[in-house]
Design a protein around this motif. Sequence first.
Motif, mmCIF file in Angstrom:
data_model
loop_
_atom_site.group_PDB
_atom_site.id
_atom_site.type_symbol
_atom_site.label_atom_id
_atom_site.label_comp_id
_atom_site.label_asym_id
_atom_site.label_seq_id
_atom_site.Cartn_x
_atom_site.Cartn_y
_atom_site.Cartn_z
ATOM 1 N N ARG A 31 3.895 -2.800 -2.252
ATOM 2 C CA ARG A 31 3.179 -1.644 -1.686
ATOM 3 C C ARG A 31 2.867 -1.824 -0.041
ATOM 4 O O ARG A 31 3.236 -0.778 0.461
ATOM 5 C CB ARG A 31 1.769 -1.273 -2.473
ATOM 6 C CG ARG A 31 1.740 -0.135 -3.215
ATOM 7 C CD ARG A 31 0.432 0.017 -3.868
ATOM 8 N NE ARG A 31 0.480 -1.520 -4.734
ATOM 9 C CZ ARG A 31 -0.612 -1.652 -5.256
ATOM 10 N NH1 ARG A 31 -1.819 -1.056 -5.185
ATOM 11 N NH2 ARG A 31 -0.857 -2.974 -5.903
ATOM 12 N N LYS A 69 4.897 10.774 2.111
ATOM 13 C CA LYS A 69 3.933 11.528 1.397
ATOM 14 C C LYS A 69 4.169 11.236 -0.174
ATOM 15 O O LYS A 69 3.104 10.737 -0.840
ATOM 16 C CB LYS A 69 3.680 12.800 1.844
ATOM 17 C CG LYS A 69 3.475 12.871 3.319
ATOM 18 C CD LYS A 69 1.894 12.377 3.302
ATOM 19 C CE LYS A 69 1.183 13.669 3.924
ATOM 20 N NZ LYS A 69 -0.194 13.253 3.899
ATOM 21 N N LEU A 70 5.144 11.529 -0.558
ATOM 22 C CA LEU A 70 5.595 11.352 -2.217
ATOM 23 C C LEU A 70 5.378 9.920 -2.456
ATOM 24 O O LEU A 70 4.512 9.593 -3.583
ATOM 25 C CB LEU A 70 6.865 11.829 -2.391
ATOM 26 C CG LEU A 70 7.221 11.849 -3.785
ATOM 27 C CD1 LEU A 70 6.671 12.923 -4.685
ATOM 28 C CD2 LEU A 70 8.985 12.051 -3.902
ATOM 29 N N LEU A 71 5.932 8.857 -1.823
ATOM 30 C CA LEU A 71 5.730 7.554 -1.990
ATOM 31 C C LEU A 71 4.557 6.872 -2.035
ATOM 32 O O LEU A 71 3.816 6.422 -2.948
ATOM 33 C CB LEU A 71 6.812 6.613 -1.526
ATOM 34 C CG LEU A 71 8.158 6.970 -1.809
ATOM 35 C CD1 LEU A 71 9.139 5.974 -0.853
ATOM 36 C CD2 LEU A 71 8.350 6.457 -3.247
ATOM 37 N N ALA A 73 1.795 8.722 -2.400
ATOM 38 C CA ALA A 73 0.813 9.229 -3.231
ATOM 39 C C ALA A 73 1.197 8.698 -4.722
ATOM 40 O O ALA A 73 0.189 8.333 -5.601
ATOM 41 C CB ALA A 73 0.998 10.913 -3.515
ATOM 42 N N SER A 74 2.406 8.237 -4.875
ATOM 43 C CA SER A 74 2.898 7.732 -6.170
ATOM 44 C C SER A 74 2.089 6.202 -6.210
ATOM 45 O O SER A 74 1.534 5.691 -7.069
ATOM 46 C CB SER A 74 4.247 7.606 -6.024
ATOM 47 O OG SER A 74 4.817 6.573 -7.386
ATOM 48 N N LEU A 75 2.207 5.455 -5.108
ATOM 49 C CA LEU A 75 1.673 4.112 -4.942
ATOM 50 C C LEU A 75 0.192 4.109 -5.194
ATOM 51 O O LEU A 75 -0.315 3.295 -5.757
ATOM 52 C CB LEU A 75 1.955 3.504 -3.705
ATOM 53 C CG LEU A 75 3.551 3.142 -3.716
ATOM 54 C CD1 LEU A 75 3.771 2.604 -2.162
ATOM 55 C CD2 LEU A 75 3.919 2.101 -4.594
ATOM 56 N N HIS A 76 -0.245 5.295 -4.445
ATOM 57 C CA HIS A 76 -1.895 5.408 -4.690
ATOM 58 C C HIS A 76 -2.279 5.593 -6.272
ATOM 59 O O HIS A 76 -3.057 5.017 -6.935
ATOM 60 C CB HIS A 76 -2.363 6.446 -3.919
ATOM 61 C CG HIS A 76 -3.927 6.697 -4.071
ATOM 62 N ND1 HIS A 76 -4.861 5.448 -3.499
ATOM 63 C CD2 HIS A 76 -4.501 7.663 -4.568
ATOM 64 C CE1 HIS A 76 -5.985 6.240 -3.750
ATOM 65 N NE2 HIS A 76 -5.770 7.270 -4.318
ATOM 66 N N LEU A 77 -1.425 6.382 -6.875
ATOM 67 C CA LEU A 77 -1.675 6.642 -8.440
ATOM 68 C C LEU A 77 -1.477 5.419 -9.245
ATOM 69 O O LEU A 77 -2.065 5.047 -10.060
ATOM 70 C CB LEU A 77 -0.834 7.765 -8.928
ATOM 71 C CG LEU A 77 -1.394 9.316 -8.332
ATOM 72 C CD1 LEU A 77 -0.389 10.349 -8.629
ATOM 73 C CD2 LEU A 77 -2.687 9.597 -8.771
ATOM 74 N N SER A 78 -0.460 4.594 -8.754
ATOM 75 C CA SER A 78 -0.128 3.553 -9.663
ATOM 76 C C SER A 78 -1.238 2.436 -9.711
ATOM 77 O O SER A 78 -1.648 1.706 -10.422
ATOM 78 C CB SER A 78 1.193 3.014 -9.419
ATOM 79 O OG SER A 78 1.351 2.567 -8.044
ATOM 80 N N SER A 79 -1.744 2.362 -8.184
ATOM 81 C CA SER A 79 -2.656 1.364 -8.005
ATOM 82 C C SER A 79 -4.065 1.770 -8.481
ATOM 83 O O SER A 79 -4.881 0.958 -9.332
ATOM 84 C CB SER A 79 -2.933 1.091 -6.335
ATOM 85 O OG SER A 79 -3.589 2.307 -6.004
ATOM 86 N N ASN A 81 -4.364 3.520 -11.595
ATOM 87 C CA ASN A 81 -4.094 3.650 -12.871
ATOM 88 C C ASN A 81 -4.149 1.691 -13.443
ATOM 89 O O ASN A 81 -4.799 1.639 -14.468
ATOM 90 C CB ASN A 81 -2.767 3.928 -13.264
ATOM 91 C CG ASN A 81 -2.746 5.223 -13.314
ATOM 92 O OD1 ASN A 81 -3.529 5.993 -13.444
ATOM 93 N ND2 ASN A 81 -1.572 5.962 -13.306
#
Length: 95
Positions: A31, A69-71, A73-79, A81
């Motif tokens: 990340r 921005k997409l990645l 947000a995705s990395l933020h959500l995965s961390s 979760n």
Amino acid sequence: MNAWLQAGAVLTTGLGLVAATAAWHLTRAVRGGLAVLLDFLTAAGLLRLASEPSWDSIILAAAVIALRKLLGASLHLSSANRTTHGGARPLSPGR
């Protein structure tokens, strides 16, 4: 001036790869390395846009920023979760 900006964009991309690899090796977190790489690629895209303001440059810079921005947000959500499903609660800033 055009050649200098193009060279700066290529140099920024190369330094981004080196910095992302270093961040990944130091933190052992993909990340962090990916975030560093995307920041450098955004900077390189903006340098290219400054040197040659064509539609291709605008589309390339917009695509890099949208991907960042997409990645991000995705990395933020995965961390988020990972911390909530793992049983541990994230600490609030005041604690």
